[in-house]
Design a protein around this motif. Structure first.
Motif, mmCIF file in Angstrom:
data_model
loop_
_atom_site.group_PDB
_atom_site.id
_atom_site.type_symbol
_atom_site.label_atom_id
_atom_site.label_comp_id
_atom_site.label_asym_id
_atom_site.label_seq_id
_atom_site.Cartn_x
_atom_site.Cartn_y
_atom_site.Cartn_z
ATOM 1 N N LEU A 166 64.593 84.399 43.205
ATOM 2 C CA LEU A 166 64.869 84.712 41.807
ATOM 3 C C LEU A 166 65.072 83.452 40.973
ATOM 4 O O LEU A 166 64.603 83.361 39.829
ATOM 5 C CB LEU A 166 66.104 85.606 41.710
ATOM 6 C CG LEU A 166 66.399 86.234 40.342
ATOM 7 C CD1 LEU A 166 65.249 87.132 39.903
ATOM 8 C CD2 LEU A 166 67.694 87.020 40.379
ATOM 9 N N LEU A 167 65.738 82.456 41.550
ATOM 10 C CA LEU A 167 66.021 81.237 40.802
ATOM 11 C C LEU A 167 64.755 80.491 40.392
ATOM 12 O O LEU A 167 64.698 79.873 39.324
ATOM 13 C CB LEU A 167 66.919 80.311 41.623
ATOM 14 C CG LEU A 167 68.370 80.752 41.797
ATOM 15 C CD1 LEU A 167 69.114 79.799 42.713
ATOM 16 C CD2 LEU A 167 69.065 80.840 40.442
ATOM 17 N N SER A 168 63.732 80.543 41.221
ATOM 18 C CA SER A 168 62.490 79.830 40.916
ATOM 19 C C SER A 168 61.855 80.320 39.616
ATOM 20 O O SER A 168 61.125 79.598 38.951
ATOM 21 C CB SER A 168 61.500 79.976 42.074
ATOM 22 O OG SER A 168 61.179 81.343 42.283
ATOM 23 N N THR A 169 62.167 81.552 39.243
ATOM 24 C CA THR A 169 61.599 82.129 38.022
ATOM 25 C C THR A 169 62.234 81.539 36.768
ATOM 26 O O THR A 169 61.610 81.511 35.711
ATOM 27 C CB THR A 169 61.805 83.659 38.022
ATOM 28 O OG1 THR A 169 61.311 84.197 39.253
ATOM 29 C CG2 THR A 169 61.086 84.316 36.864
ATOM 30 N N TYR A 170 63.461 81.060 36.874
ATOM 31 C CA TYR A 170 64.203 80.642 35.683
ATOM 32 C C TYR A 170 64.466 79.138 35.603
ATOM 33 O O TYR A 170 65.063 78.677 34.634
ATOM 34 C CB TYR A 170 65.531 81.416 35.619
ATOM 35 C CG TYR A 170 65.298 82.897 35.438
ATOM 36 C CD1 TYR A 170 65.055 83.431 34.179
ATOM 37 C CD2 TYR A 170 65.260 83.752 36.529
ATOM 38 C CE1 TYR A 170 64.801 84.780 34.009
ATOM 39 C CE2 TYR A 170 64.998 85.110 36.373
ATOM 40 C CZ TYR A 170 64.768 85.618 35.107
ATOM 41 O OH TYR A 170 64.492 86.948 34.942
ATOM 42 N N ARG A 171 64.007 78.398 36.598
ATOM 43 C CA ARG A 171 64.252 76.955 36.570
ATOM 44 C C ARG A 171 63.598 76.284 35.364
ATOM 45 O O ARG A 171 64.162 75.379 34.754
ATOM 46 C CB ARG A 171 63.734 76.318 37.860
ATOM 47 C CG ARG A 171 64.696 76.426 39.014
ATOM 48 C CD ARG A 171 64.470 75.344 40.052
ATOM 49 N NE ARG A 171 65.520 75.398 41.059
ATOM 50 C CZ ARG A 171 65.477 76.137 42.137
ATOM 51 N NH1 ARG A 171 64.420 76.914 42.365
ATOM 52 N NH2 ARG A 171 66.471 76.143 43.003
ATOM 53 N N SER A 172 62.385 76.708 35.027
ATOM 54 C CA SER A 172 61.674 76.059 33.927
ATOM 55 C C SER A 172 62.364 76.276 32.584
ATOM 56 O O SER A 172 62.155 75.504 31.640
ATOM 57 C CB SER A 172 60.230 76.568 33.856
ATOM 58 O OG SER A 172 60.207 77.968 33.670
ATOM 59 N N LEU A 173 63.199 77.319 32.473
ATOM 60 C CA LEU A 173 63.934 77.566 31.239
ATOM 61 C C LEU A 173 65.197 76.718 31.143
ATOM 62 O O LEU A 173 65.814 76.636 30.092
ATOM 63 C CB LEU A 173 64.319 79.044 31.135
ATOM 64 C CG LEU A 173 63.197 80.027 30.800
ATOM 65 C CD1 LEU A 173 63.707 81.449 30.909
ATOM 66 C CD2 LEU A 173 62.629 79.765 29.423
ATOM 67 N N GLY A 174 65.576 76.110 32.242
ATOM 68 C CA GLY A 174 66.785 75.299 32.238
ATOM 69 C C GLY A 174 68.058 76.113 32.199
ATOM 70 O O GLY A 174 69.099 75.634 31.727
#
Length: 338
Positions: A166-174
């Motif tokens: 799940l975290l990989s989905t939101y890393r680019s958003l910071g």
């Protein structure tokens, strides 16, 4: 006509008009009003925190239709002793720094303020039992950015599933995150979460069964929030919190160390009030790249001559970050069944 009546006598027998004294332009100054903060709302009655004790209050008539919500700073007059049967009056709502809003559905024009004066939105989601719902997370993030609140992703039940997926989905958003678990090594350790909450007013949102009330009871031992279970058939939790509730976080020295607001599990989170131009302002680096966009560009996928596409082609923008932003933009327009 006889001598007793004339043709003008009907004017004297009209229904008497209501006579009222003219309203004065002078309004009370409420110089004796004291400061309070709304803890919870229940059927038109407001529980306030005034000078460290709880006070029951009602809204004064001059406030009219102006809503009073959890988190509001207010001015209060009347009996603020907090004694049984005492009732104060809220006469003023101090200007809000932030407002977290939602609509019932995406096509509902009526906005509803959930809480006010919070600076952080904590999106609580379980990694399993119940399964995470990325659309819930996306919509909550959109609401946070629109309100000018800092987002925090809190993943619970890490002992049941790997958070990396799940975290990989939101890393680019910071988006910052914390991970908690109920069993195994590190179970019950909320040190990192406490550090993220310290000195702030944070709203906890998420659907039923993800563990919000469990977290609240661990963070504030005397909170006494009811804890529910997840239905084994539907995979959904049962509502245990019925209203938003403001709680003070205890510090190591016994003094207050911030505030948290527990909210009921939400199954619909309409975002009809959020405009694309407001959402992209939450991403300054991407906002700069839309200056060349044609008028009316929504910055979504498929928009002709969008500055975001040009920036990606020129190597000036991270494709993953642009795609993540567009996913949030699409979540704003999608159906909101959590």
């Amino acid at each position: 006509m006889t001598g007793r009546y004339s043709e003008h006598d009907h004017e004297h027998y009209e229904r008497p008009r209501r006579r009222t004294r003219p309203r004065t332009k002078d309004r009370p100054t409420y110089d004796d009003a004291v400061d309070g903060r709304v803890v919870t709302v229940d059927r038109g009655r407001f529980t306030l925190l005034v000078d460290g004790h709880r006070v029951m209050a009602m809204k004064s008539r001059p406030l009219g239709r102006k809503g009073v919500v959890v988190g509001d700073h207010v001015r209060v007059v009347g009996d603020t002793s907090g004694a049984d049967g005492a009732l104060a009056r809220i006469v003023e709502v101090v200007e809000r720094t932030t407002t977290l809003r939602r609509t019932a559905d995406d096509d509902d024009p009526v906005e509803r303020v959930i809480v006010s004066n919070a600076d952080q939105l904590v999106v609580v989601t379980a990694l399993a039992d119940p399964e995470p719902r990325p659309r819930l997370i996306d919509r909550a993030l959109v609401a946070a950015y629109d309100a000018g609140m800092a987002p925090l992703l809190c993943l619970t039940k890490a002992d049941l599933a790997d958070p990396e997926t799940l975290l990989s989905t939101y890393r680019s958003l910071g988006v910052p995150w914390v991970v908690t678990q109920l069993k195994g090594e590190g179970a019950g350790d909320l040190t990192e979460l406490r550090a993220r909450l310290r000195g702030r007013t944070s709203v906890l949102v998420g659907h039923s069964g993800v563990g919000k009330s469990t977290l609240v009871n661990a963070l504030v031992p005397d909170a006494g929030r009811e804890v529910g279970i997840v239905n084994a058939v539907t995979g959904r939790g049962r509502h245990t919190s019925t209203s938003a509730y403001l709680l003070e976080l205890p510090g190591e020295d016994g003094r207050g160390d911030g505030w948290i607001i527990d909210t009921p599990g939400i199954r619909s989170f309409g975002l009809a009030h959020v405009q694309p131009e407001d959402l992209i302002e939450a991403f300054p680096d991407l906002d700069e790249m839309t200056e060349t966009c044609p008028r009316g560009c929504t910055h979504g996928s498929g928009e002709p001559e969008c500055g975001l596409d040009e920036a990606v082609e020129a190597g000036q923008a991270d494709p993953d970050r642009v795609e993540s932003f567009r996913r949030l933009l699409a979540a704003r327009e999608a159906s909101s069944d959590w």
